[in-house]
Design a protein around this motif. Sequence first.
Motif, PDB file in Angstrom:
ATOM      1  N   GLY A   1      28.638  47.212  31.611  1.00 35.04           N
ATOM      2  CA  GLY A   1      27.367  47.436  32.297  1.00 35.04           C
ATOM      3  C   GLY A   1      27.343  46.755  33.655  1.00 35.04           C
ATOM      4  O   GLY A   1      28.272  46.880  34.461  1.00 35.04           O
ATOM      5  N   ASP A   2      26.271  45.981  33.917  1.00 33.51           N
ATOM      6  CA  ASP A   2      26.144  45.304  35.212  1.00 33.51           C
ATOM      7  C   ASP A   2      26.924  43.997  35.273  1.00 33.51           C
ATOM      8  O   ASP A   2      26.915  43.314  36.277  1.00 33.51           O
ATOM      9  CB  ASP A   2      24.667  45.048  35.541  1.00 33.51           C
ATOM     10  N   ARG A   3      27.575  43.622  34.172  1.00 30.65           N
ATOM     11  CA  ARG A   3      28.463  42.453  34.101  1.00 30.65           C
ATOM     12  C   ARG A   3      27.717  41.133  34.287  1.00 30.65           C
ATOM     13  O   ARG A   3      28.325  40.122  34.666  1.00 30.65           O
ATOM     14  CB  ARG A   3      29.618  42.568  35.101  1.00 30.65           C
ATOM     15  N   LYS A   4      26.423  41.128  34.014  1.00 30.11           N
ATOM     16  CA  LYS A   4      25.652  39.888  34.162  1.00 30.11           C
ATOM     17  C   LYS A   4      26.051  38.871  33.089  1.00 30.11           C
ATOM     18  O   LYS A   4      26.191  39.200  31.927  1.00 30.11           O
ATOM     19  CB  LYS A   4      24.155  40.183  34.049  1.00 30.11           C
TER      20      LYS A   4
ATOM     21  N   GLY B   1      22.739  34.452  32.656  1.00 27.46           N
ATOM     22  CA  GLY B   1      22.520  35.887  32.787  1.00 27.46           C
ATOM     23  C   GLY B   1      22.624  36.432  34.192  1.00 27.46           C
ATOM     24  O   GLY B   1      22.318  37.601  34.422  1.00 27.46           O
ATOM     25  N   SER B   2      23.068  35.623  35.135  1.00 30.24           N
ATOM     26  CA  SER B   2      23.207  36.114  36.511  1.00 30.24           C
ATOM     27  C   SER B   2      24.578  36.760  36.709  1.00 30.24           C
ATOM     28  O   SER B   2      25.508  36.532  35.941  1.00 30.24           O
ATOM     29  CB  SER B   2      23.024  34.968  37.513  1.00 30.24           C
ATOM     30  N   VAL B   3      24.706  37.544  37.747  1.00 33.40           N
ATOM     31  CA  VAL B   3      25.969  38.205  38.052  1.00 33.40           C
ATOM     32  C   VAL B   3      26.945  37.178  38.635  1.00 33.40           C
ATOM     33  O   VAL B   3      26.596  36.446  39.568  1.00 33.40           O
ATOM     34  CB  VAL B   3      25.752  39.347  39.065  1.00 33.40           C
ATOM     35  N   PRO B   4      28.163  37.095  38.115  1.00 37.12           N
ATOM     36  CA  PRO B   4      29.121  36.101  38.606  1.00 37.12           C
ATOM     37  C   PRO B   4      29.763  36.508  39.928  1.00 37.12           C
ATOM     38  O   PRO B   4      30.972  36.744  40.014  1.00 37.12           O
ATOM     39  CB  PRO B   4      30.144  36.023  37.466  1.00 37.12           C
ATOM     40  N   SER B   5      28.947  36.610  40.950  1.00 36.11           N
ATOM     41  CA  SER B   5      29.440  36.981  42.269  1.00 36.11           C
ATOM     42  C   SER B   5      28.485  36.447  43.327  1.00 36.11           C
ATOM     43  O   SER B   5      27.264  36.505  43.136  1.00 36.11           O
ATOM     44  CB  SER B   5      29.556  38.505  42.397  1.00 36.11           C
ATOM     45  N   SER B   6      29.026  35.952  44.428  1.00 30.16           N
ATOM     46  CA  SER B   6      28.173  35.485  45.527  1.00 30.16           C
ATOM     47  C   SER B   6      27.449  36.654  46.195  1.00 30.16           C
ATOM     48  O   SER B   6      26.444  36.454  46.877  1.00 30.16           O
ATOM     49  CB  SER B   6      29.026  34.733  46.567  1.00 30.16           C
ATOM     50  N   LYS B   7      27.948  37.877  45.969  1.00 31.97           N
ATOM     51  CA  LYS B   7      27.282  39.071  46.513  1.00 31.97           C
ATOM     52  C   LYS B   7      26.064  39.465  45.694  1.00 31.97           C
ATOM     53  O   LYS B   7      25.226  40.225  46.160  1.00 31.97           O
ATOM     54  CB  LYS B   7      28.252  40.245  46.549  1.00 31.97           C
ATOM     55  N   GLY B   8      26.029  39.002  44.436  1.00 36.41           N
ATOM     56  CA  GLY B   8      24.916  39.350  43.565  1.00 36.41           C
ATOM     57  C   GLY B   8      25.120  40.647  42.818  1.00 36.41           C
ATOM     58  O   GLY B   8      24.243  41.087  42.084  1.00 36.41           O
ATOM     59  N   VAL B   9      26.285  41.281  42.984  1.00 37.30           N
ATOM     60  CA  VAL B   9      26.549  42.533  42.288  1.00 37.30           C
ATOM     61  C   VAL B   9      28.046  42.694  42.076  1.00 37.30           C
ATOM     62  O   VAL B   9      28.853  42.302  42.926  1.00 37.30           O
ATOM     63  CB  VAL B   9      25.987  43.734  43.084  1.00 37.30           C
ATOM     64  N   LEU B  10      28.421  43.234  40.901  1.00 39.49           N
ATOM     65  CA  LEU B  10      29.799  43.607  40.612  1.00 39.49           C
ATOM     66  C   LEU B  10      29.774  45.061  40.164  1.00 39.49           C
ATOM     67  O   LEU B  10      29.156  45.396  39.148  1.00 39.49           O
ATOM     68  CB  LEU B  10      30.387  42.743  39.490  1.00 39.49           C
ATOM     69  N   SER B  11      30.411  45.914  40.902  1.00 40.12           N
ATOM     70  CA  SER B  11      30.371  47.330  40.554  1.00 40.12           C
ATOM     71  C   SER B  11      31.739  47.935  40.789  1.00 40.12           C
ATOM     72  O   SER B  11      32.561  47.415  41.542  1.00 40.12           O
ATOM     73  CB  SER B  11      29.326  48.070  41.385  1.00 40.12           C
ATOM     74  N   ARG B  12      31.965  49.040  40.128  1.00 35.90           N
ATOM     75  CA  ARG B  12      33.199  49.781  40.305  1.00 35.90           C
ATOM     76  C   ARG B  12      33.213  50.399  41.692  1.00 35.90           C
ATOM     77  O   ARG B  12      32.362  51.211  42.011  1.00 35.90           O
ATOM     78  CB  ARG B  12      33.297  50.863  39.206  1.00 35.90           C
TER      79      ARG B  12
END
Length: 270
Positions: A155-158, A258-269
């Motif tokens: 999913g959103d990888r949170k 529960g936050s996204v593990p990225s400084s961008k705030g999003v991990l997506s394909r």
Amino acid sequence: MSLLCPNSLPAARLLETLEISRVRFLPSYQSRVPDPRFRRFGPPRFYRRAPLSMAALLPQENSAPVAAPKSPCRIGDVKRVTKETDVYVNINLDGSGVANCNTGIPFLDHMLDQLASHGLFDLHVKAAGDIHIDDHHTNEDVALAIGTALLQALGDRKGIYRFGHFAAPLDEAAIEVILDLSGRPHLSYDLIIPTERVGTYDTQLVEHFFQSLVNTSGMTLHIRQLAGKNSHHIIEATFKAFARALRQATEYDLRRGGSVPSSKGVLSRS
């Protein structure tokens, strides 16, 4: 007649003053509380009260233990049908290592069992393909479907750890796997498999399997061979190390909240 001089305090007031001077004044976060054990005829004694910040940490009566939040099951369910293959994959990232894999390629089934067992994923794979020609199309489409199911399950990888790193030995073979569930597909593959086949399985298909899985899952994957001479051992150690690294990357990091593990705030394909 008072024994004290006119300019001095009365005797009772003087004793009270002397008694006050004996009290040790405590910091503002502490209060002077009479010790309940003092005698009526003795001077009051005082003990320190713990700061509020510390008192809040002490166990309270009738308080229930705080349990870690339970994560919902993350499941990917994919069916891929082409003129060459018919593949169904179901993966549960929060499973217990149950495998039910039947691809028509015995050695590939054995490797998928390793993926489920050591990753603690429940993995169900059914495939029918043109293996009368060779194993290439079935091997490829199974990997593509597993990557798509993994993408769906994440999913959103949170809240996940995102990164995984594991080295697994199998007798003389040792394989290191490093991966990042970044959303950016990349494979760095460094296996030297000495034979062309293990059973009926073409060993060139190992690299093709992981390249296909990386492409659909959006994973950065590095596979390094540290040692190994036996082809079966090298490939099996690879799948075991991959399973453990993937398990590490997909598990929840409670500190992340529960936050996204990225400084961008999003991990997506990508």
